[in-house]
Write a protein that holds these residues in place. Structure first.
Motif, PDB file in Angstrom:
ATOM      1  N   ILE A  85       0.824  -1.265   0.001  1.00 20.15           N
ATOM      2  CA  ILE A  85       0.365   0.366  -0.170  1.00 20.15           C
ATOM      3  C   ILE A  85       1.340   1.112   0.039  1.00 20.15           C
ATOM      4  CG2 ILE A  85      -1.750   1.370   1.126  1.00 20.15           C
ATOM      5  CD1 ILE A  85      -2.799  -1.114   2.503  1.00 20.15           C
ATOM      6  N   ILE A  86       1.067   2.025  -1.574  1.00 23.69           N
ATOM      7  CA  ILE A  86       1.938   3.178  -1.069  1.00 23.69           C
ATOM      8  C   ILE A  86       0.687   4.519  -0.937  1.00 23.69           C
ATOM      9  CG2 ILE A  86       3.504   3.901  -2.933  1.00 23.69           C
ATOM     10  CD1 ILE A  86       4.455   1.760  -4.100  1.00 23.69           C
ATOM     11  N   ALA A  87       0.723   5.322   0.272  1.00 30.94           N
ATOM     12  CA  ALA A  87       0.200   6.692   0.293  1.00 30.94           C
ATOM     13  C   ALA A  87       0.862   7.488  -0.901  1.00 30.94           C
ATOM     14  CB  ALA A  87       0.719   7.130   1.400  1.00 30.94           C
ATOM     15  N   LEU A  88      -0.301   7.838  -1.973  1.00 31.67           N
ATOM     16  CA  LEU A  88      -0.610   8.871  -2.941  1.00 31.67           C
ATOM     17  C   LEU A  88      -1.053   9.985  -2.404  1.00 31.67           C
ATOM     18  CD1 LEU A  88       0.564   9.633  -6.201  1.00 31.67           C
ATOM     19  CD2 LEU A  88      -1.219   8.193  -6.173  1.00 31.67           C
ATOM     20  N   THR A  89      -0.238  11.014  -1.699  1.00 36.24           N
ATOM     21  CA  THR A  89      -0.774  12.103  -1.304  1.00 36.24           C
ATOM     22  C   THR A  89       0.141  13.338  -1.953  1.00 36.24           C
ATOM     23  OG1 THR A  89      -1.840  13.512   0.578  1.00 36.24           O
ATOM     24  CG2 THR A  89       0.898  11.744   0.888  1.00 36.24           C
ATOM     25  N   ALA A  90      -1.176  14.895  -1.491  1.00 34.21           N
ATOM     26  CA  ALA A  90      -0.258  16.142  -1.823  1.00 34.21           C
ATOM     27  C   ALA A  90      -0.025  16.761  -0.415  1.00 34.21           C
ATOM     28  CB  ALA A  90      -1.535  16.736  -2.884  1.00 34.21           C
ATOM     29  N   ALA A  91      -0.885  15.829   0.742  1.00 37.41           N
ATOM     30  CA  ALA A  91       0.214  16.266   1.863  1.00 37.41           C
ATOM     31  C   ALA A  91       1.678  16.437   2.247  1.00 37.41           C
ATOM     32  CB  ALA A  91      -0.656  15.532   2.865  1.00 37.41           C
ATOM     33  N   ASP A  92       1.785  16.952   3.044  1.00 35.94           N
ATOM     34  CA  ASP A  92       3.306  16.956   3.725  1.00 35.94           C
ATOM     35  C   ASP A  92       4.274  16.046   3.871  1.00 35.94           C
ATOM     36  OD1 ASP A  92       5.921  17.998   4.305  1.00 35.94           O
ATOM     37  OD2 ASP A  92       4.950  19.719   6.040  1.00 35.94           O
ATOM     38  N   ILE A  93       5.076  15.693   3.851  1.00 31.47           N
ATOM     39  CA  ILE A  93       5.614  14.080   3.491  1.00 31.47           C
ATOM     40  C   ILE A  93       5.841  14.062   4.615  1.00 31.47           C
ATOM     41  CG2 ILE A  93       7.694  14.912   2.458  1.00 31.47           C
ATOM     42  CD1 ILE A  93       7.939  12.347   1.856  1.00 31.47           C
ATOM     43  N   GLU A  94       6.617  15.048   5.740  1.00 28.37           N
ATOM     44  CA  GLU A  94       7.044  14.569   7.112  1.00 28.37           C
ATOM     45  C   GLU A  94       5.629  14.113   8.430  1.00 28.37           C
ATOM     46  OE1 GLU A  94      10.023  15.296   7.635  1.00 28.37           O
ATOM     47  OE2 GLU A  94      10.780  15.936   5.681  1.00 28.37           O
ATOM     48  N   ILE A 100       3.179   2.910  12.093  1.00 34.23           N
ATOM     49  CA  ILE A 100       1.980   1.969  12.257  1.00 34.23           C
ATOM     50  C   ILE A 100       0.718   1.906  11.169  1.00 34.23           C
ATOM     51  CG2 ILE A 100       0.509   2.933  14.393  1.00 34.23           C
ATOM     52  CD1 ILE A 100       2.455   4.277  16.277  1.00 34.23           C
ATOM     53  N   ILE A 101       0.336   3.226  10.346  1.00 34.61           N
ATOM     54  CA  ILE A 101      -0.487   2.589  10.322  1.00 34.61           C
ATOM     55  C   ILE A 101      -0.303   1.132   9.115  1.00 34.61           C
ATOM     56  CG2 ILE A 101      -1.813   3.982   8.231  1.00 34.61           C
ATOM     57  CD1 ILE A 101      -0.921   6.882   9.085  1.00 34.61           C
ATOM     58  N   GLY A 102       0.804   1.556   8.286  1.00 32.58           N
ATOM     59  CA  GLY A 102       0.778  -0.031   7.499  1.00 32.58           C
ATOM     60  C   GLY A 102       1.539   0.429   5.925  1.00 32.58           C
ATOM     61  N   PHE A 103       1.379   1.627   5.161  1.00 30.28           N
ATOM     62  CA  PHE A 103       2.032   1.960   4.113  1.00 30.28           C
ATOM     63  C   PHE A 103       3.573   1.593   4.395  1.00 30.28           C
ATOM     64  CE2 PHE A 103      -0.791   6.144   5.252  1.00 30.28           C
ATOM     65  CZ  PHE A 103      -0.928   5.399   3.533  1.00 30.28           C
ATOM     66  N   ASN A 104       4.035   1.362   2.823  1.00 23.76           N
ATOM     67  CA  ASN A 104       4.708   1.136   2.712  1.00 23.76           C
ATOM     68  C   ASN A 104       6.087   1.796   2.187  1.00 23.76           C
ATOM     69  OD1 ASN A 104       2.408  -1.670   1.297  1.00 23.76           O
ATOM     70  ND2 ASN A 104       4.746  -2.989   2.911  1.00 23.76           N
ATOM     71  N   ASP A 105       5.479   2.538   1.362  1.00 22.38           N
ATOM     72  CA  ASP A 105       5.770   4.340   0.988  1.00 22.38           C
ATOM     73  C   ASP A 105       5.303   5.347   0.756  1.00 22.38           C
ATOM     74  OD1 ASP A 105       7.959   5.116  -0.331  1.00 22.38           O
ATOM     75  OD2 ASP A 105       8.826   3.518  -1.331  1.00 22.38           O
ATOM     76  N   ILE A 106       5.276   6.438   0.431  1.00 19.56           N
ATOM     77  CA  ILE A 106       4.334   7.147   0.047  1.00 19.56           C
ATOM     78  C   ILE A 106       5.434   7.979  -1.280  1.00 19.56           C
ATOM     79  CG2 ILE A 106       4.758   9.922   0.711  1.00 19.56           C
ATOM     80  CD1 ILE A 106       5.091   8.634   3.831  1.00 19.56           C
ATOM     81  N   ILE A 107       4.356   8.655  -1.844  1.00 18.46           N
ATOM     82  CA  ILE A 107       5.094   9.207  -3.507  1.00 18.46           C
ATOM     83  C   ILE A 107       3.914  11.128  -3.168  1.00 18.46           C
ATOM     84  CG2 ILE A 107       4.395  10.034  -5.481  1.00 18.46           C
ATOM     85  CD1 ILE A 107       4.312   6.374  -5.951  1.00 18.46           C
ATOM     86  N   THR A 108       4.496  11.411  -3.337  1.00 17.50           N
ATOM     87  CA  THR A 108       3.819  13.055  -3.236  1.00 17.50           C
ATOM     88  C   THR A 108       3.411  13.358  -4.100  1.00 17.50           C
ATOM     89  OG1 THR A 108       6.338  14.070  -3.000  1.00 17.50           O
ATOM     90  CG2 THR A 108       5.267  13.269  -1.001  1.00 17.50           C
ATOM     91  N   LYS A 109       2.655  13.995  -4.569  1.00 23.65           N
ATOM     92  CA  LYS A 109       1.861  14.754  -6.145  1.00 23.65           C
ATOM     93  C   LYS A 109       2.485  16.286  -5.766  1.00 23.65           C
ATOM     94  CE  LYS A 109      -1.872  13.420  -5.369  1.00 23.65           C
ATOM     95  NZ  LYS A 109      -3.456  12.716  -4.761  1.00 23.65           N
TER      96      LYS A 109
END
Length: 755
Positions: free
Chosen positions: A700-709, A717-726
């Motif tokens: 599960i990859i977080a694909l988000t426009a939110a602040d990566i920090e 804790i949530i369970g994401f495997n990675d983060i990609i910022t838009k």
């Protein structure tokens, strides 16, 4: 308290009947002197009591000088506590008593303080009348002792300065100038303390400011600051704060914005000190007012008791008087002890209340800080979301529309690149504090250096036409085709520097030169030079031009406007590249910025293709992999799905986290999930937690426009495997997806060239 008052009365009585007038006068002078010391040491209540005692002794023997001195200082105490009515009464008593004797200092000082009271009450005509009376009585006579002469001269100068300031307030500038010139002539022959001279220069500066002679005003204000800081006694923070404020205004109106801003910061510093000092002063005054009022009430009660005691003394013998006084003292002592205890209880309650107020203020400040952080986060998200659509759709047009004209393709490339730049500019402005805290890290990727430079130049096409400038790009032979660099940060540096050159150049040439300094097997050292033939930068601005919010002031050209962050951000980014920015400039001839950077040569450049020429990621298993896109924004759904489908992925789309959970429970046949964070009904965080309860393997990859920090805080804790910022880099996007599918399915991943 009553005991003390009764003792005072008995002492006065014994002094009157047991000492000569000369001895009593000595006692009065001693008490007045000790009371003045207590007053200067801010022991207001003790000082008040001593002056009251001295006044009582003076009145008992009709010592006019002692009475005038005590009344004058009592007036000062009431003036300090802003009890103007009582202050006026005591100053008037001083003047009435002084009719019998010759003391110009006390007379002029009383008139001076009365004039200040009338001024505080906005009775300007009365104030002017009394300032003039103070001046008449403060003309120093001959053969005066040095100290007395200095004191009366100070009264004269202070009255004159106040009068000038009052004329300026009334906009009677001619009368103010006459008095200022007279006082200036006076100061050439008579020396005064630096504090008063600083006050004189401040008022002169106010006059110049009123006449809109701001340079003259600035000089006077600076002279005032110098003189006040030179004073070895206590610094007048109120006056200094006012001077810095007026100096800041004068500098701003003179067009010296940077100096005005620095001066305003200095004024805020003194303002904070003054606020603390004023708070302490007010606490002292409140306490003193309370104690003095209590003392006066007790004095009234004690006076009644004294009269009663005198009446009893006329009826009974001395033995009865002693017995009664002893009994009275015991009762009063008990009352004093009880009142002291009550005062402590009251003070304790007050302290508890103040602590509660401070805690509330602290909580409010924390709440405000949280709201500010939330606001910045929301703004960041709301800006990135539409930018993702702009950049994504532009990329789709470039990749899918094969019949685009060269002009249209060039425009789309410029649009996409400008969108990328705008995103990073927004990020840097919103996260300026993170850059200062060194929280920004470089992320190097393979880049075609020549293509990158050309796209940077192309993005300025509109601005070049508008300013009638042209950019000349030159690169040394032998520079490797592909290097590893953080292209976003490098682009931001060059965009800032070239944009700055265009801003300050009209109908000129901007040279962008990339020079080869050193070439090795794995490393290459390049020098970047951006040179223009514009207006140039003054040498005195070289050090400040890289500060936050620093700008070259020029009110006649609105093209010079901006955030004032560009060069500051550029300097910090270049330092991240372990280099230093160099500046050469001459006013009227132009400016050159340059810096040297070492890069890693991409040894596998053959396998990496610029995505704008279409990149493609394939898994060598020959299977099509299914991706579940969880996204509420329709435009973002289109962009993400088209990117994946073009790379041979199969995609399903759901609009919120709840639908994603239900889809996974129903099918559970996806290879990867792209999860947005901020969605209605159920957000991405809650959806990921829910999915992890029955499926812990799917990436599960977080694909988000939110602040990566912010996302990283509870990432594991949530369970994401990675983060990609838009918006994202397409190559890195597919690389991240492929690597996680590989890890999940234990299949080999490779990058291949698009056909």
């Amino acid at each position: 308290m009553k005991t003390n008052l009764l003792v005072v009365f008995l002492l006065v009585t014994s002094v009157i009947f047991g000492k000569t007038d000369r001895d009593i006068i000595k006692e009065i002078d001693k008490k007045n002197a000790s009371a003045l010391i207590l007053f200067n040491n801010q022991q207001i209540v003790k000082s008040f009591k001593e002056f009251i005692h001295a006044k009582a002794l003076s009145d008992s023997i009709q010592d006019n000088y002692g009475s005038a001195t005590a009344n004058f200082h009592l007036g000062n105490i009431y003036y300090l506590m802003e009890n103007y009515k009582s202050a006026q009464e005591h100053y008037q008593l001083t003047l009435d008593v002084l009719k019998e004797i010759d003391d110009d200092y006390l007379v002029s000082s009383s008139y001076l303080n009365l004039a200040k009271i009338f001024r505080d009450q906005n009775n300007h005509d009365k104030s002017i009348e009394y300032f003039e009376k103070a001046l008449r009585f403060s003309v120093a006579k001959r053969n005066l002792p040095a100290i007395e002469k200095e004191n009366i001269q100070n009264v004269y100068v202070e009255a004159k300065i106040n009068l000038c300031e009052l004329y300026i307030e009334k906009n009677n500038l001619d009368e103010a100038l006459i008095n200022l010139l007279k006082l200036g002539s006076y100061l050439k022959t008579d020396t005064i303390n630096s504090s008063l001279e600083g006050y004189y220069n401040y008022v002169y500066g106010i006059y110049y400011a009123k006449k809109e002679l701001y340079n003259n005003a600035s000089n006077k204000f600076r002279q005032a600051v110098f003189l006040l800081n030179e004073d070895t006694e206590e610094v007048d923070l109120d006056l200094l704060s006012s001077i810095y404020m007026q100096l800041s205004i004068a500098l701003a109106k003179s067009g010296k914005s940077t100096e005005a801003y620095i001066t305003l910061l200095e004024q805020n510093n003194y303002k904070d000190q003054l606020s603390n000092e004023e708070k302490n002063r007010q606490d002292l005054l409140v306490k003193s007012k309370f104690l003095i009022e209590d003392y006066k009430n007790e004095a009234k009660t004690a006076n009644i008791a004294r009269l009663q005691q005198l009446e009893i003394a006329n009826k009974f013998k001395k033995i009865n008087i002693v017995f009664f006084v002893t009994l009275l003292l015991l009762v009063v002592s008990f009352i004093v002890i009880y009142k002291s205890y009550s005062s402590k209880i009251k003070l304790s309650k007050t302290l508890k209340l103040k602590n509660s107020e401070l805690q509330l203020a602290k909580d409010e400040a924390l709440k405000t800080s949280e709201l500010k952080s939330k606001f910045i986060s929301n703004v960041s998200h709301e800006l990135r979301t539409p930018l993702y659509g702009v950049v994504g759709i532009t990329s789709l047009l470039l990749n899918e529309k094969k019949n685009l004209s060269e002009r249209d393709r060039k425009y789309l490339n410029s649009l996409k690149y400008s969108g990328d730049y705008l995103l990073n500019l927004v990020n840097d402005i919103l996260q300026a504090n993170k850059m200062e805290a060194q929280k920004i890290e470089l992320k190097n990727v393979s880049v075609n250096i020549k293509s990158l430079m050309q796209r940077i130049v192309d993005s300025f096409e509109y601005r070049l036409q508008e300013s009638n400038n042209r950019i000349k790009l030159s690169m040394d032979e032998g520079i490797p085709e592909y290097i590893k660099v953080d292209k976003v940060r490098m682009s931001q540096v060059l965009l800032n520097l070239i944009g700055n050159s265009i801003k300050f150049t009209e109908s000129g040439v901007i040279d962008l030169r990339i020079k080869l300094l050193n070439l090795g097997d794995e490393k290459v050292s390049l020098r970047f030079e951006i040179e223009d033939n514009g207006k140039g930068i003054p040498q005195d601005k070289f050090k400040t031009i890289f500060d936050n919010f620093s700008q070259l002031g020029n009110e006649s050209n609105t093209n010079y406007q901006g955030t004032g962050l560009g060069l500051s951000i550029t300097k910090n980014i270049i330092q991240l590249f372990e280099s230093q920015i160099e500046l050469e400039s001459e006013v009227g001839k132009g400016t050159k910025f340059s810096f040297n950077v070492d890069f890693e040569i991409d040894q596998e450049s053959k396998t990496i293709v610029d995505l704008n020429a279409s990149k493609k990621v394939e898994l060598n298993t020959g299977n099509k992999f299914k991706v579940l896109i969880v996204e509420d924004n329709k435009i973002n759904q289109i962009v993400t799905k088209n990117l994946l489908v073009k790379q041979n992925y199969v995609c399903d789309i759901v609009d919120n986290g709840l639908e994603a959970v239900e889809r996974m429970q129903a099918k559970n046949n996806y290879d990867l999930i792209l999860m947005d964070i901020n969605m209605p009904i159920m957000n991405g965080n809650d959806a990921t937690v829910a999915i992890r309860q029955f499926n812990k393997e799917i990436p599960i990859i977080a694909l988000t426009a939110a602040d990566i920090e912010e996302v990283k805080q509870d990432f594991d804790i949530i369970g994401f495997n990675d983060i990609i910022t838009k918006p994202f880099d397409n190559y890195e996007f597919f690389q991240t997806i492929a690597s996680h599918i590989q890890n999940s399915n234990s299949c080999e991943v490779k990058l291949v060239k698009a056909s």
